[in-house]
Design a protein around this motif. Structure first.
Motif, PDB file in Angstrom:
ATOM      1  N   PRO A 171      62.035 -55.629  63.514  1.00  0.00           N
ATOM      2  CA  PRO A 171      63.155 -54.700  63.299  1.00  0.00           C
ATOM      3  C   PRO A 171      64.179 -55.214  62.296  1.00  0.00           C
ATOM      4  CG  PRO A 171      63.299 -55.723  65.475  1.00  0.00           C
ATOM      5  CD  PRO A 171      61.968 -56.096  64.912  1.00  0.00           C
ATOM      6  N   ALA A 172      64.206 -56.521  62.056  1.00  0.00           N
ATOM      7  CA  ALA A 172      65.140 -57.056  61.060  1.00  0.00           C
ATOM      8  C   ALA A 172      64.807 -56.528  59.671  1.00  0.00           C
ATOM      9  CB  ALA A 172      65.107 -58.583  61.074  1.00  0.00           C
ATOM     10  N   VAL A 173      63.522 -56.314  59.383  1.00  0.00           N
ATOM     11  CA  VAL A 173      63.135 -55.779  58.076  1.00  0.00           C
ATOM     12  C   VAL A 173      63.531 -54.312  57.967  1.00  0.00           C
ATOM     13  CG1 VAL A 173      61.258 -55.533  56.423  1.00  0.00           C
ATOM     14  CG2 VAL A 173      61.225 -57.417  58.056  1.00  0.00           C
ATOM     15  N   LEU A 174      63.474 -53.584  59.081  1.00  0.00           N
ATOM     16  CA  LEU A 174      63.965 -52.201  59.064  1.00  0.00           C
ATOM     17  C   LEU A 174      65.447 -52.176  58.713  1.00  0.00           C
ATOM     18  CD1 LEU A 174      63.369 -49.168  59.669  1.00  0.00           C
ATOM     19  CD2 LEU A 174      64.192 -49.624  61.997  1.00  0.00           C
ATOM     20  N   ARG A 175      66.222 -53.093  59.270  1.00  0.00           N
ATOM     21  CA  ARG A 175      67.650 -53.147  58.936  1.00  0.00           C
ATOM     22  C   ARG A 175      67.859 -53.509  57.470  1.00  0.00           C
ATOM     23  NH1 ARG A 175      67.623 -55.413  64.217  1.00  0.00           N
ATOM     24  NH2 ARG A 175      67.583 -57.551  63.404  1.00  0.00           N
ATOM     25  N   THR A 176      67.001 -54.370  56.930  1.00  0.00           N
ATOM     26  CA  THR A 176      67.079 -54.694  55.501  1.00  0.00           C
ATOM     27  C   THR A 176      66.825 -53.454  54.655  1.00  0.00           C
ATOM     28  OG1 THR A 176      66.380 -56.984  55.852  1.00  0.00           O
ATOM     29  CG2 THR A 176      66.040 -56.064  53.647  1.00  0.00           C
ATOM     30  N   LEU A 177      65.817 -52.686  55.023  1.00  0.00           N
ATOM     31  CA  LEU A 177      65.518 -51.450  54.297  1.00  0.00           C
ATOM     32  C   LEU A 177      66.716 -50.506  54.323  1.00  0.00           C
ATOM     33  CD1 LEU A 177      63.768 -49.232  52.992  1.00  0.00           C
ATOM     34  CD2 LEU A 177      62.835 -48.746  55.266  1.00  0.00           C
ATOM     35  N   MET A 178      67.348 -50.347  55.472  1.00  0.00           N
ATOM     36  CA  MET A 178      68.497 -49.441  55.554  1.00  0.00           C
ATOM     37  C   MET A 178      69.658 -49.940  54.698  1.00  0.00           C
ATOM     38  SD  MET A 178      68.517 -47.846  59.429  1.00  0.00           S
ATOM     39  CE  MET A 178      68.220 -49.336  60.395  1.00  0.00           C
TER      40      MET A 178
ATOM     41  N   GLY B  90      56.010 -63.989  48.821  1.00  0.00           N
ATOM     42  CA  GLY B  90      56.171 -65.086  49.764  1.00  0.00           C
ATOM     43  C   GLY B  90      56.644 -64.535  51.092  1.00  0.00           C
ATOM     44  N   ASP B  91      57.747 -65.080  51.614  1.00  0.00           N
ATOM     45  CA  ASP B  91      58.322 -64.589  52.862  1.00  0.00           C
ATOM     46  C   ASP B  91      59.474 -63.630  52.628  1.00  0.00           C
ATOM     47  OD1 ASP B  91      56.577 -66.103  54.439  1.00  0.00           O
ATOM     48  OD2 ASP B  91      57.863 -67.886  54.291  1.00  0.00           O
ATOM     49  N   ARG B  92      59.724 -63.281  51.378  1.00  0.00           N
ATOM     50  CA  ARG B  92      60.873 -62.451  51.043  1.00  0.00           C
ATOM     51  C   ARG B  92      60.445 -60.995  50.844  1.00  0.00           C
ATOM     52  NH1 ARG B  92      63.932 -64.238  45.736  1.00  0.00           N
ATOM     53  NH2 ARG B  92      64.470 -65.953  47.139  1.00  0.00           N
ATOM     54  N   PRO B  93      61.005 -60.041  51.606  1.00  0.00           N
ATOM     55  CA  PRO B  93      60.686 -58.634  51.346  1.00  0.00           C
ATOM     56  C   PRO B  93      61.317 -58.184  50.024  1.00  0.00           C
ATOM     57  CG  PRO B  93      62.370 -58.816  53.051  1.00  0.00           C
ATOM     58  CD  PRO B  93      61.917 -60.208  52.746  1.00  0.00           C
ATOM     59  N   VAL B  94      60.530 -57.529  49.182  1.00  0.00           N
ATOM     60  CA  VAL B  94      61.045 -57.046  47.902  1.00  0.00           C
ATOM     61  C   VAL B  94      61.024 -55.521  47.815  1.00  0.00           C
ATOM     62  CG1 VAL B  94      60.471 -59.159  46.649  1.00  0.00           C
ATOM     63  CG2 VAL B  94      58.780 -57.315  46.794  1.00  0.00           C
ATOM     64  N   ALA B  95      60.261 -54.866  48.671  1.00  0.00           N
ATOM     65  CA  ALA B  95      60.245 -53.400  48.743  1.00  0.00           C
ATOM     66  C   ALA B  95      59.768 -53.020  50.132  1.00  0.00           C
ATOM     67  CB  ALA B  95      59.329 -52.800  47.679  1.00  0.00           C
ATOM     68  N   ALA B  96      60.267 -51.878  50.627  1.00  0.00           N
ATOM     69  CA  ALA B  96      59.879 -51.439  51.960  1.00  0.00           C
ATOM     70  C   ALA B  96      59.951 -49.922  52.033  1.00  0.00           C
ATOM     71  CB  ALA B  96      60.778 -52.069  53.024  1.00  0.00           C
ATOM     72  N   HIS B  97      59.225 -49.399  52.992  1.00  0.00           N
ATOM     73  CA  HIS B  97      59.215 -47.949  53.204  1.00  0.00           C
ATOM     74  C   HIS B  97      59.093 -47.676  54.700  1.00  0.00           C
ATOM     75  CE1 HIS B  97      56.981 -44.218  54.109  1.00  0.00           C
ATOM     76  NE2 HIS B  97      57.804 -43.703  53.224  1.00  0.00           N
TER      77      HIS B  97
END
Length: 364
Positions: free
Chosen positions: A186-193, A239-246
């Motif tokens: 869920p942390a990646v979802l918050r990053t996307l938002m 790597g471990d860094r998100p650069v794009a999300a959907h």
């Protein structure tokens, strides 16, 4: 009309199963638009946990339900399609051959007017043929990802070549690239938002995630997983860094694309385009029919699409003072927006003005 108007909590398990069955049969029976996850009971129930006015009209014929219409209702009887402004597919989910009278339906729902902005095809009883029509680009993957790539290359081999070249460059210059189709953190979802909020502000648009109920809805849907519906978060990592999300919604045959965003620090690598190609590849592997990119003309959608569906925008109303007042308020705004969108000589300056407002808003 034998119709019951239910609150979300009153919808029985049997009702949900019939609703899902109508959706699962829709594609085979020639109405694939009804298989869209925005028309699923899970989406309506999630909105109902975040919005107080959600109702579901259940129409019965003979032994059981034949149609479902989810909507939102105000105390004055103004109706809006469920998730109006957010949902990309709206309308009645119904058994083949079922026909309804729009006036009778909205009267039975206790409405003076019912408004849509993404009414799907096949809803002619609402008078949709008289409504403005908009394209909703889709990516067909039912014949496999390789077939989709061949179609893209035939139209623009440079687009495919440069997008994959940028993916390789991202891997060389930053870190090895990996794609996660169903990310559960869920942390990646918050990053996307956060990314999407910044994009809205940067481009002068209204920030949807400034509304707490929309944030709650996203979180509800992220944790919703049934056999016929999933809130799907897909992520491109360096790597471990998100650069794009959907984040989007998935049914057994359709991935409804909803909220894409990327880290602008990596814009030169076109991570959003890379992400969408990897999503198409994963959707094909999962035997989905297509990705629905949603209404709206965007360069990335034009680059990725194989064809377009159509959706309609309009209102069904009774002769009622509340309905007349609602139309008087809403119609001029809609007419102005449609006029701007339909004329490039207006839409270009309008877009530049919004971006200028965004720069002032963000202090850039």
């Amino acid at each position: 009309m034998d119709l019951a108007v239910l609150r979300p909590g009153e919808l029985t398990g049997a009702d949900r199963e019939v609703w899902r069955a109508l959706q699962s049969e829709a594609r085979a029976l020639g109405a694939p638009q009804l298989a869209n996850p925005f028309l699923a009971p899970e989406f309506t129930l999630a909105v109902g946990r975040c919005r107080p006015g959600v109702r579901i009209a259940v129409v019965h014929e003979g032994a059981g339900p034949v149609a479902y219409l989810p909507f939102e209702r105000t105390a004055l009887g103004v109706g809006r399609a469920i998730g109006l402004g957010l949902s990309d597919a709206q309308g009645v989910v119904h058994r083949p051959g079922f026909h309804w009278d729009a006036q009778e339906l909205i009267r039975a729902c206790g409405l003076s007017v019912l408004e849509f902005d993404h009414l799907v095809e096949g809803q002619e009883p609402f008078g949709s043929r008289k409504f403005p029509v908009f394209g909703s680009p889709v990516v067909d993957v039912d014949r496999g990802f390789d077939a989709y790539l061949r179609q893209l290359r035939a139209r623009s081999s440079k687009f495919v070549r440069t997008t994959f070249a940028k993916e390789r460059k991202l891997g060389r210059d930053v870190a090895p690239v990996r794609f996660v189709h169903d990310e559960r953190d869920p942390a990646v979802l918050r990053t996307l938002m956060r990314w999407k909020s910044a994009q809205y502000r940067r481009t002068g648009r209204s920030d949807r995630f400034a509304h707490p109920w929309i944030v709650r809805l996203m979180e509800q849907l992220f944790h919703t997983r049934t056999e016929s519906f999933t809130g799907l978060l897909s992520v491109l990592y360096a790597g471990d860094r998100p650069v794009a999300a959907h984040f989007g919604l998935r049914s057994p045959s359709v991935l409804a694309c909803w909220f894409p965003a990327y880290d602008p620090r990596f814009a030169r690598f076109s991570p959003g385009l890379v992400l969408h190609l990897r999503m198409a590849e994963a959707a094909a592997a999962d035997a989905l029919a297509y990705l629905d990119l949603g209404r709206g003309a965007k360069d990335y959608k034009n680059s990725l699409k194989t064809r377009e569906l159509t959706v309609h925008e309009g209102m069904v109303m009774r002769r009622h003072p509340v309905a007349l007042g609602h139309v008087a308020r809403r119609a001029p705004v809609r007419a102005l927006r449609h006029a701007v969108l339909a004329r490039p000589e207006l839409s270009g300056p309008a877009d530049r003005l919004l971006k200028r407002v965004g720069r002032l808003r963000t202090g850039r």
